[in-house]
Motif scaffolding. Structure first.
Motif, PDB file in Angstrom:
ATOM      1  N   GLU A 435       0.832  -1.210   0.000  1.00 56.88           N
ATOM      2  CA  GLU A 435       0.000   0.000   0.000  1.00 56.88           C
ATOM      3  C   GLU A 435       0.865   1.258   0.000  1.00 56.88           C
ATOM      4  OE1 GLU A 435      -3.337   2.268   2.801  1.00 56.88           O
ATOM      5  OE2 GLU A 435      -2.829   0.170   3.226  1.00 56.88           O
ATOM      6  N   ALA A 436       1.941   1.226   0.804  1.00 55.53           N
ATOM      7  CA  ALA A 436       2.830   2.384   0.885  1.00 55.53           C
ATOM      8  C   ALA A 436       3.547   2.617  -0.446  1.00 55.53           C
ATOM      9  CB  ALA A 436       3.848   2.184   2.004  1.00 55.53           C
ATOM     10  N   LEU A 437       3.984   1.538  -1.080  1.00 58.91           N
ATOM     11  CA  LEU A 437       4.683   1.657  -2.368  1.00 58.91           C
ATOM     12  C   LEU A 437       3.750   2.204  -3.438  1.00 58.91           C
ATOM     13  CD1 LEU A 437       6.707  -1.663  -2.184  1.00 58.91           C
ATOM     14  CD2 LEU A 437       7.711   0.634  -2.319  1.00 58.91           C
ATOM     15  N   LEU A 438       2.500   1.769  -3.411  1.00 52.09           N
ATOM     16  CA  LEU A 438       1.519   2.315  -4.347  1.00 52.09           C
ATOM     17  C   LEU A 438       1.251   3.793  -4.071  1.00 52.09           C
ATOM     18  CD1 LEU A 438      -1.105  -0.589  -4.555  1.00 52.09           C
ATOM     19  CD2 LEU A 438       0.150   0.408  -6.490  1.00 52.09           C
ATOM     20  N   PHE A 439       1.263   4.132  -2.786  1.00 56.00           N
ATOM     21  CA  PHE A 439       0.997   5.516  -2.375  1.00 56.00           C
ATOM     22  C   PHE A 439       2.116   6.441  -2.847  1.00 56.00           C
ATOM     23  CE2 PHE A 439       0.969   9.075   0.590  1.00 56.00           C
ATOM     24  CZ  PHE A 439      -0.388   9.398   0.650  1.00 56.00           C
ATOM     25  N   ASP A 440       3.375   6.048  -2.587  1.00 55.72           N
ATOM     26  CA  ASP A 440       4.527   6.850  -3.022  1.00 55.72           C
ATOM     27  C   ASP A 440       5.795   5.998  -2.903  1.00 55.72           C
ATOM     28  OD1 ASP A 440       6.503   8.658  -3.580  1.00 55.72           O
ATOM     29  OD2 ASP A 440       5.878  10.169  -2.129  1.00 55.72           O
ATOM     30  N   HIS A 441       6.168   5.364  -4.022  1.00 51.38           N
ATOM     31  CA  HIS A 441       7.320   4.462  -3.969  1.00 51.38           C
ATOM     32  C   HIS A 441       8.645   5.212  -3.842  1.00 51.38           C
ATOM     33  CE1 HIS A 441       7.411   5.480  -8.288  1.00 51.38           C
ATOM     34  NE2 HIS A 441       8.692   5.166  -8.219  1.00 51.38           N
ATOM     35  N   THR A 442       8.625   6.547  -4.119  1.00 50.00           N
ATOM     36  CA  THR A 442       9.885   7.318  -4.066  1.00 50.00           C
ATOM     37  C   THR A 442      10.385   7.500  -2.637  1.00 50.00           C
ATOM     38  OG1 THR A 442       8.758   9.465  -3.949  1.00 50.00           O
ATOM     39  CG2 THR A 442       9.210   8.574  -6.152  1.00 50.00           C
ATOM     40  N   SER A 444      10.421   5.087  -0.290  1.00 52.57           N
ATOM     41  CA  SER A 444      10.528   3.744   0.298  1.00 52.57           C
ATOM     42  C   SER A 444      11.677   3.607   1.298  1.00 52.57           C
ATOM     43  CB  SER A 444      10.693   2.694  -0.805  1.00 52.57           C
ATOM     44  OG  SER A 444      11.857   2.960  -1.582  1.00 52.57           O
ATOM     45  N   GLU A 445      12.683   4.491   1.210  1.00 53.19           N
ATOM     46  CA  GLU A 445      13.816   4.406   2.143  1.00 53.19           C
ATOM     47  C   GLU A 445      13.397   4.655   3.583  1.00 53.19           C
ATOM     48  OE1 GLU A 445      17.240   3.661   2.118  1.00 53.19           O
ATOM     49  OE2 GLU A 445      16.571   2.681   0.277  1.00 53.19           O
ATOM     50  N   ILE A 446      12.217   5.273   3.766  1.00 55.31           N
ATOM     51  CA  ILE A 446      11.716   5.504   5.132  1.00 55.31           C
ATOM     52  C   ILE A 446      11.645   4.180   5.886  1.00 55.31           C
ATOM     53  CG2 ILE A 446       9.679   6.176   6.485  1.00 55.31           C
ATOM     54  CD1 ILE A 446       9.074   8.280   4.326  1.00 55.31           C
ATOM     55  N   MET A 464      10.312  -4.381  -3.246  1.00 53.97           N
ATOM     56  CA  MET A 464      11.005  -3.138  -3.609  1.00 53.97           C
ATOM     57  C   MET A 464      11.448  -3.172  -5.068  1.00 53.97           C
ATOM     58  SD  MET A 464      11.109  -0.999  -1.080  1.00 53.97           S
ATOM     59  CE  MET A 464      11.312  -0.740   0.679  1.00 53.97           C
ATOM     60  N   ILE A 465      12.012  -4.311  -5.466  1.00 53.41           N
ATOM     61  CA  ILE A 465      12.495  -4.441  -6.852  1.00 53.41           C
ATOM     62  C   ILE A 465      11.337  -4.332  -7.840  1.00 53.41           C
ATOM     63  CG2 ILE A 465      13.518  -6.074  -8.512  1.00 53.41           C
ATOM     64  CD1 ILE A 465      15.198  -7.145  -6.074  1.00 53.41           C
ATOM     65  N   GLN A 466      10.204  -4.942  -7.470  1.00 53.12           N
ATOM     66  CA  GLN A 466       9.021  -4.880  -8.335  1.00 53.12           C
ATOM     67  C   GLN A 466       8.606  -3.426  -8.615  1.00 53.12           C
ATOM     68  OE1 GLN A 466       5.971  -7.351  -6.435  1.00 53.12           O
ATOM     69  NE2 GLN A 466       5.854  -8.493  -8.385  1.00 53.12           N
ATOM     70  N   TYR A 467       8.555  -2.625  -7.543  1.00 57.81           N
ATOM     71  CA  TYR A 467       8.055  -1.246  -7.706  1.00 57.81           C
ATOM     72  C   TYR A 467       9.095  -0.321  -8.323  1.00 57.81           C
ATOM     73  CZ  TYR A 467       3.612  -2.197  -5.541  1.00 57.81           C
ATOM     74  OH  TYR A 467       2.348  -2.676  -5.287  1.00 57.81           O
ATOM     75  N   LYS A 468      10.377  -0.628  -8.114  1.00 53.60           N
ATOM     76  CA  LYS A 468      11.415   0.194  -8.733  1.00 53.60           C
ATOM     77  C   LYS A 468      11.443  -0.017 -10.237  1.00 53.60           C
ATOM     78  CE  LYS A 468      14.590   0.858  -4.886  1.00 53.60           C
ATOM     79  NZ  LYS A 468      15.905   0.513  -4.287  1.00 53.60           N
ATOM     80  N   SER A 469      11.044  -1.231 -10.683  1.00 57.07           N
ATOM     81  CA  SER A 469      11.076  -1.528 -12.109  1.00 57.07           C
ATOM     82  C   SER A 469       9.871  -0.962 -12.846  1.00 57.07           C
ATOM     83  CB  SER A 469      11.121  -3.061 -12.309  1.00 57.07           C
ATOM     84  OG  SER A 469       9.937  -3.654 -11.814  1.00 57.07           O
TER      85      SER A 469
END
Length: 470
Positions: A435-442, A444-446, A464-469
């Protein structure tokens, strides 16, 4: 200079007139005063709240000038001053029926309606007065603008202030009021456009340059603001507020050393103020010159012991120096002076957190939430405090409570995912991470700032790899 002498002469003449009138009363003589003289004497007594004398004078004036309607107007004004405003309005309506073109009557009615907070009626009367009175139209337009401000209609206020300025382009109070209205409406670019155009025709108006500087600073065009303030100083080198605002703009572009020099220039033109020392201290703090910063904050406190920001400035310096005990003592001093200031409790929590006194930190952060539940970042900081104590369930509860008070954001969602995972709820944690990655994947380091150990979890790495790609 001539106007100043003229004003003093007029004041002296008025005092002599009142003295002559009071001497008549004292000697129990009868002396003649014309209508204008009686009007001036009555106004004098009203201005100084000598209402009994004003009533007595009004009676004598009516005896000497029984047909002068101006004294009926003064009677109405006296009723208004004595809070019998309805009686005053009744009298004014009588006069208006006799002299419908008497603008003084209409203006007095407008002022009474304003005092009654019937601003629409006040505006209506002022507009009537503007139609019948050319001489006072500038002041009438200004009063209409004030009534619109009372209604919160700043757009109409600006319209009438511009009308007043058209009559008298050098009216400085109108220029200030226009700047205020633009600022309240956050119409900074319109303010810039207006004052730029005004300066094309009035290039030596230091007030216009000053207000232009304020508008530029409001949209963080600090270099242009500095240029505007420099014009102010070139026209009037003793305008201390221009130095102060210029220094603020210099600090805005991180020219702290120059800002300090300009702040200190204000002391040549006005007595040192606590706020100026505070801002100087803040500049030194930004440059990590903490000892000097503390000295400046202390100077601010000596001038104003209740300037909480100065106490917090000292606390911040001690915190950054790692002197937690001194930082705590200073912030406690701030809290003694204002127990309801959330910023003081927030800093106290930060001090305890840095000193790893997490239970005390949590208690301080809880106090912030009591005082200001919508405060930015406080929920995340409290959750992290529980996380540092490995009280993950409390951290999770804190974040869910946050959602009842503030909007969901990436900072809270990534924390919730981390603490659910650390609490042993891996499936929930991974779902929340999605949900967080969908909200704002940029951001994610948080997740790894909160819980560095999760960096090695294969399921998390895969997500993480999925959303970065993508």
């Amino acid at each position: 200079m001539d106007n100043d002498f003229l004003n003093r002469d007029e004041e002296q003449e008025l005092r002599e007139l009142v003295s002559r009138y009071e001497a008549m009363l004292k000697d129990e003589n009868t002396a003649f005063f014309d209508v204008d003289e009686f009007e001036a004497i009555i106004d004098y007594f009203i201005d100084f709240n000598l209402l009994q004398k004003a009533r007595q004078t009004l009676q004598i004036a009516n005896e000497q000038h029984p047909n002068a309607t101006v004294f009926i107007l003064k009677r109405a004004q006296l009723f208004a001053v004595q809070n019998n405003k309805q009686k005053a309005l009744d009298i004014l309506s009588e006069i208006e029926s006799i002299e419908p073109a008497n603008s003084d009557v209409v203006i007095t009615k407008a002022n009474i309606y304003s005092q009654l907070r019937e601003y629409e009626k006040s505006i209506e009367e002022f507009k009537k007065a503007a139609e019948m009175n050319n001489d006072d139209r500038e002041d009438i337009y200004i009063n209409i603008a004030f009534e619109y401000e009372n209604l919160g209609n700043y757009k109409k206020a600006i319209e009438y202030l511009k009308k007043a300025l058209k009559i008298n382009p050098s009216n400085e109070s109108v220029l200030y009021e226009l700047s205020f209205c633009f600022e309240v409406m956050e119409r900074y670019h319109e303010s810039i456009t207006f004052f730029t155009a005004y300066l094309n025709n009035n290039p030596y108006s230091h007030i216009a340059w000053f207000n232009l500087g304020i508008a530029y600073s409001s949209v963080e065009l600090y270099e242009k603001a500095i240029d505007a303030y420099d014009f102010v100083i070139a026209i009037d080198e003793e305008f201390s507020s221009a130095y102060f605002n210029k220094a603020n703009a210099l600090a805005g572009i991180e020219k702290y050393r120059e800002a300090i020099e300009v702040y200190e220039e204000t002391f040549s033109y006005e007595e040192p103020e606590a706020l100026t020392y505070y801002y100087i201290g803040e500049c030194y703090e930004k440059m990590a010159e903490f000892t000097i910063a503390i000295d400046q904050y202390i100077k601010a406190i000596k001038l104003n012991d209740l300037l909480i920001d100065a106490w917090l400035g000292i606390g911040s310096c001690y915190l950054l120096m790692g002197q937690y005990k001194k930082a705590e003592q200073t912030v406690r001093s701030a809290i003694e002076r204002d127990k309801e200031n959330p910023e003081s409790w927030y800093m106290l929590g930060d001090i305890y957190s840095e000193d790893q006194a997490y239970e005390k930190a949590a208690a301080s952060y809880d106090r912030v939430i009591e005082l200001s539940p919508f405060h930015d970042d406080i929920w995340a900081d409290l959750a992290d405090c529980y996380g540092d104590m490995k009280q993950y369930d409390d951290a999770i509860k804190t974040i869910y409570s946050a959602f009842d008070n503030v909007e969901k954001d990436a900072a809270l969602l990534y924390r919730l995912a981390a603490y659910e995972y650390l609490a042993g709820n891996q499936k929930t944690g991974l779902s929340l991470l999605q949900e967080a990655l969908l909200f704002d994947h940029t951001q994610s380091e948080i997740l790894f700032v909160v819980a560095p150990e999760l960096r090695e979890v294969s399921d998390i790495q895969f997500l993480m790899i999925q959303y970065k790609s993508k």
